[in-house]
Design a protein around this motif. Structure first.
Motif, PDB file in Angstrom:
ATOM      1  N   VAL A 150      -7.460 -35.850  -5.200  1.00 26.63           N
ATOM      2  CA  VAL A 150      -6.080 -35.035  -3.903  1.00 26.63           C
ATOM      3  C   VAL A 150      -6.255 -36.250  -2.733  1.00 26.63           C
ATOM      4  O   VAL A 150      -7.350 -37.109  -2.925  1.00 26.63           O
ATOM      5  CB  VAL A 150      -7.574 -33.625  -3.079  1.00 26.63           C
ATOM      6  N   LEU A 210     -10.933 -26.754  -1.060  1.00 29.95           N
ATOM      7  CA  LEU A 210     -11.170 -27.752  -2.266  1.00 29.95           C
ATOM      8  C   LEU A 210     -12.877 -27.247  -3.010  1.00 29.95           C
ATOM      9  O   LEU A 210     -13.096 -26.972  -3.927  1.00 29.95           O
ATOM     10  CB  LEU A 210     -11.196 -29.162  -1.113  1.00 29.95           C
ATOM     11  N   ASN A 229      -1.864 -30.981  -1.574  1.00 31.33           N
ATOM     12  CA  ASN A 229      -1.736 -31.615  -3.915  1.00 31.33           C
ATOM     13  C   ASN A 229      -3.380 -31.568  -4.350  1.00 31.33           C
ATOM     14  O   ASN A 229      -4.107 -32.071  -3.455  1.00 31.33           O
ATOM     15  CB  ASN A 229      -1.043 -32.806  -3.330  1.00 31.33           C
ATOM     16  N   LEU A 230      -3.252 -30.836  -5.188  1.00 33.05           N
ATOM     17  CA  LEU A 230      -5.010 -31.104  -6.406  1.00 33.05           C
ATOM     18  C   LEU A 230      -4.126 -31.624  -7.621  1.00 33.05           C
ATOM     19  O   LEU A 230      -3.649 -30.592  -8.377  1.00 33.05           O
ATOM     20  CB  LEU A 230      -5.561 -30.204  -6.396  1.00 33.05           C
ATOM     21  N   HIS A 234      -1.779 -27.075  -6.506  1.00 33.34           N
ATOM     22  CA  HIS A 234      -1.820 -26.969  -4.490  1.00 33.34           C
ATOM     23  C   HIS A 234      -2.913 -25.540  -4.357  1.00 33.34           C
ATOM     24  O   HIS A 234      -3.361 -24.888  -4.692  1.00 33.34           O
ATOM     25  CB  HIS A 234      -0.128 -25.979  -4.074  1.00 33.34           C
TER      26      HIS A 234
END
Length: 329
Positions: A33, A59, A150-151, A168
């Motif tokens: 990330v 997260l 974004n991931l 995401h």
């Protein structure tokens, strides 16, 4: 939370990494990330904004049960704070030995360990570099000004076999409306003025200008009033997000409330309300002015999402100017 898959690419080679250097068990999953939204202070090593802190918690909630056994960040606070909620939850010490300039070395270190799942928090320019170093596919450039959700999931199945998936997480990142102006023209300045209501009394009318021509933003009182305020980066970005110039230029020059009062309604008449003239000037010279009343926040929000919030921000800014004028007497 969105989990939309946007790209999956399998590649054949992992450049720069010898097969003999591999110790990692397969498959190995590397979550990558960018750091969450940052503040502007301190300038040399900013932390996370309130939005960034919420993203860090998102997260941790998302990856809390993903089997992560190692966490890596760069040398700066914003990457470390992004992973802190997860690290605290998993009782893991964050590895900060690999600065942003050493992505190839970081990839090699990850592949030499025995972890099955790891997390890396980097930067808009280092995330694509690390993904390539791990053998993943090339990913689109990350927009530095606004793209934080974004991931990337890089799954390595063995020497020469890896896939990259982009997901995401948290609140969606939204492009700044200032970058979506008409015909490529962008907002340069916003002129604000008050009239009507108590502002019609001598000495109470005010004018101000918001300069958005650079990366930062500055509010000044017009007509030599002396008031000036530099907006923090986060606030400047929020102001830009509030106004969609394409929609603004479609609005009539004067807006009347959808619930405008009359004698029967018991509401304050428009003539008794303070009026705000909002003028948007684009970098190609075009201008458009819209007059609204102070009670139109919800109406504006329906007409152009974000514009109602901008009206509330404008009221607060004029309150700051008024307080400044009182203090200068």
């Amino acid at each position: 939370m969105r989990r939309r898959v946007t790209s999956i690419v399998v590649v054949a080679f992992l450049p720069g990494i010898s097969v003999h250097a591999w110790c990692a068990p397969f498959p190995l999953t590397v979550f990558v990330v960018r750091h969450a939204e940052k503040t502007c202070m301190p300038a040399d090593d900013p932390g996370l904004s309130d939005a960034g802190k919420l993203r860090a918690k998102s997260l941790a909630a998302l990856l809390g049960d993903a089997g992560i056994s190692a966490i890596y960040t760069s040398e700066v606070a914003r990457t470390q704070l992004t992973v802190k909620p997860l690290a605290d939850r998993l009782h893991l010490e964050v590895n900060r030995q690999f600065p942003a300039a050493k992505q190839q070395e970081l990839a090699q270190a990850i592949l030499r360990r025995l972890d099955r799942a790891v997390l890396v928090a980097g930067h808009s320019n280092t995330v694509p570099e690390l993904i390539r170093a791990l053998g993943g596919s090339s990913v689109p450039p990350i927009q530095d000004a606004w793209e934080f959700d974004n991931l990337y999931v890089v799954t390595i199945y063995g020497p020469g076999k890896a896939s990259t998936v982009r997901l995401h997480y948290g609140e969606p990142s939204i492009p700044l409306p200032a970058t979506l102006a008409i015909g490529g023209a962008r907002i340069m300045r916003i002129k604000l003025a008050t009239s009507g209501g108590f502002a019609a009394l001598p000495g109470l009318a005010m004018e101000a200008e918001v300069d958005l021509s650079g990366n930062s933003a500055r509010v000044t009182q017009r007509e030599g009033g002396g008031y000036a305020r530099d907006l923090p980066v986060q606030e400047a970005q929020e102001v830009r997000r509030m106004i969609d110039p394409a929609r603004f230029f479609e609005l009539p020059e004067e807006l009347r409330s959808l619930n405008e009062s009359g004698p029967r309604s018991g509401r304050t008449s428009t003539a008794d309300q303070r009026q705000y003239d909002i003028t948007i000037r684009l970098d190609d010279g075009r201008e458009h002015t819209v007059k609204v009343s102070e009670m139109m926040t919800s109406d504006l929000e329906r007409l152009s999402p974000g514009l109602g919030k901008f009206l509330e921000w404008t009221k607060e800014e004029f309150d700051k100017i008024k307080n400044y004028k009182v203090q200068q007497r």
